[in-house]
Write an enzyme that holds these catalytic residues in place. Structure first.
Site, short mmCIF file in Angstrom:
data_model
loop_
_atom_site.label_atom_id
_atom_site.label_comp_id
_atom_site.label_asym_id
_atom_site.label_seq_id
_atom_site.Cartn_x
_atom_site.Cartn_y
_atom_site.Cartn_z
N ARG A 154 11.09 -7.28 4.84
CA ARG A 154 10.92 -5.87 4.46
C ARG A 154 11.87 -4.95 5.23
O ARG A 154 12.03 -5.08 6.44
CB ARG A 154 9.46 -5.48 4.74
CG ARG A 154 9.11 -4.05 4.46
CD ARG A 154 7.64 -3.91 4.23
NE ARG A 154 6.87 -3.84 5.45
CZ ARG A 154 5.58 -3.49 5.47
NH1 ARG A 154 4.95 -3.21 4.34
NH2 ARG A 154 4.93 -3.45 6.60
N LYS A 202 0.83 -1.22 0.00
CA LYS A 202 0.00 0.00 0.00
C LYS A 202 0.85 1.27 0.00
O LYS A 202 0.59 2.18 -0.76
CB LYS A 202 -0.92 0.04 1.24
CG LYS A 202 -2.02 -1.00 1.24
CD LYS A 202 -3.06 -0.70 2.32
CE LYS A 202 -2.50 -0.76 3.73
NZ LYS A 202 -2.01 -2.10 4.13
N ARG A 204 -1.54 -8.64 13.10
CA ARG A 204 -1.99 -7.60 12.16
C ARG A 204 -2.89 -8.21 11.08
O ARG A 204 -3.85 -7.58 10.63
CB ARG A 204 -0.79 -6.88 11.53
CG ARG A 204 -0.12 -5.93 12.54
CD ARG A 204 1.27 -5.51 12.11
NE ARG A 204 1.28 -4.73 10.91
CZ ARG A 204 2.35 -4.61 10.10
NH1 ARG A 204 3.46 -5.25 10.39
NH2 ARG A 204 2.27 -3.87 9.03
P1 AMP Z 1 0.58 0.91 8.73
O1 AMP Z 1 1.83 1.69 8.56
O2 AMP Z 1 -0.57 1.42 7.92
O3 AMP Z 1 0.79 -0.59 8.57
O4 AMP Z 1 0.12 1.11 10.26
C1 AMP Z 1 0.94 0.69 11.33
C2 AMP Z 1 0.14 0.61 12.62
O5 AMP Z 1 -0.38 1.91 12.94
C3 AMP Z 1 -1.09 -0.30 12.59
O6 AMP Z 1 -0.76 -1.66 12.81
C4 AMP Z 1 -1.92 0.31 13.72
O7 AMP Z 1 -1.41 -0.06 14.99
C5 AMP Z 1 -1.66 1.80 13.53
N1 AMP Z 1 -2.66 2.40 12.62
C6 AMP Z 1 -2.43 2.93 11.38
N2 AMP Z 1 -3.57 3.40 10.83
C7 AMP Z 1 -4.56 3.13 11.73
C8 AMP Z 1 -5.96 3.35 11.75
N3 AMP Z 1 -6.61 3.90 10.71
N4 AMP Z 1 -6.65 2.95 12.87
C9 AMP Z 1 -6.03 2.41 13.91
N5 AMP Z 1 -4.72 2.15 13.95
C10 AMP Z 1 -3.97 2.51 12.88
#
Ligand code: AMP
Length: 220
Positions: free
Chosen positions: A127, A13, A172
């Site tokens: 990664r 993403k 996750r």
């Molecule tokens: P990402 O970088 O998008 O994989 O996000 C890393 C972590 O940030 C996730 O595993 C959540 O703990 C937190 N996080 C990111 N976006 C959200 C969201 N929209 N709602 C809740 N937690 C989030």
């Protein structure tokens, strides 16, 4: 255009969002990046988010929704944005719908990146991400940097995200299936979802995504 990108962790993403945002001239808004920036700056918001992130759980909505809303209200997002990692559950999706509706706006598309589960685990385990820019992504076997530990694009230090460890990745993925996937049905009911395969070369996936967005726009 106002676009939401969804897909399991490891779907690419962040990488796709950076290319698509550039192609479409809209800002890339990643709630994960916003949380990580808050953590590295030592803010109160970062302190509240950290334990959830380390465990691979969602940060509570009352923290997340306000932060996302503040970012979407900045001037550069006036004519569109590409959301990466938000919304991540149905109540966030409803909050976003409400927020857009109150401004007389709506989403144009929800781009769903599909990737098999075994591939996700392989991608995430190897990664490595640049400290300067999380869209500079490498992999210990699939996409090695020229010099180990150093970003080819900007010379920044490459590191493994704490939440990319195998145990956390499993959680996750669970969180993705139970909490995030239901937003796809929520948006399907609004005719907004386009699903594309996230397998193959990065540029091929970007091209597939652009084509899907053009097709959707033509149909609307
Ligand atoms: P990402 O970088 O998008 O994989 O996000 C890393 C972590 O940030 C996730 O595993 C959540 O703990 C937190 N996080 C990111 N976006 C959200 C969201 N929209 N709602 C809740 N937690 C989030």
């Amino acid at each position: 255009m106002r676009i939401v990108l969804v897909g399991p962790p490891g779907a690419g993403k962040g990488t796709q969002a950076a290319y698509l945002a550039k192609n479409l001239s809209i800002p890339h808004i990643s709630t994960g990046d916003l949380f990580r920036a808050n953590i590295s700056q030592g803010t109160e918001l970062g302190r509240r988010a950290k334990s959830y992130m380390d465990a691979g759980d969602l940060v509570p909505d009352e923290v997340t929704i306000g932060m996302a809303k503040d970012r979407m209200e900045q001037a550069d997002a006036e004519n569109g944005f590409l959301l990466d990692g938000f919304p991540r559950n149905v109540s966030q999706a409803e909050a976003l719908d409400q927020m857009l509706k109150s401004e007389g706006m709506k989403l144009d598309a929800v781009l769903d990146l599909e990737v098999p589960e075994e591939e996700v685990v392989k991608r995430i385990a190897g990664r490595r991400i640049c400290r300067n820019d999380s869209s500079h992504v490498f992999h210990v076997t699939y996409s090695q940097p020229k010099q180990e530990g150093v970003c080819d694009t900007c010379g920044g230090e490459l590191y493994q995200r704490a939440d990319d460890s195998e145990d956390t990745v499993r959680n996750r993925l669970d969180v993705y299936h139970t909490q995030t996937e239901p937003i796809i049905d929520h948006y399907r009911a609004q005719g907004l979802v386009v699903t594309i395969s996230a397998l193959g070369a990065v540029t091929d996936v970007t091209e597939r995504a652009m084509e899907a967005l053009r097709r959707l726009k033509g149909e609307q």
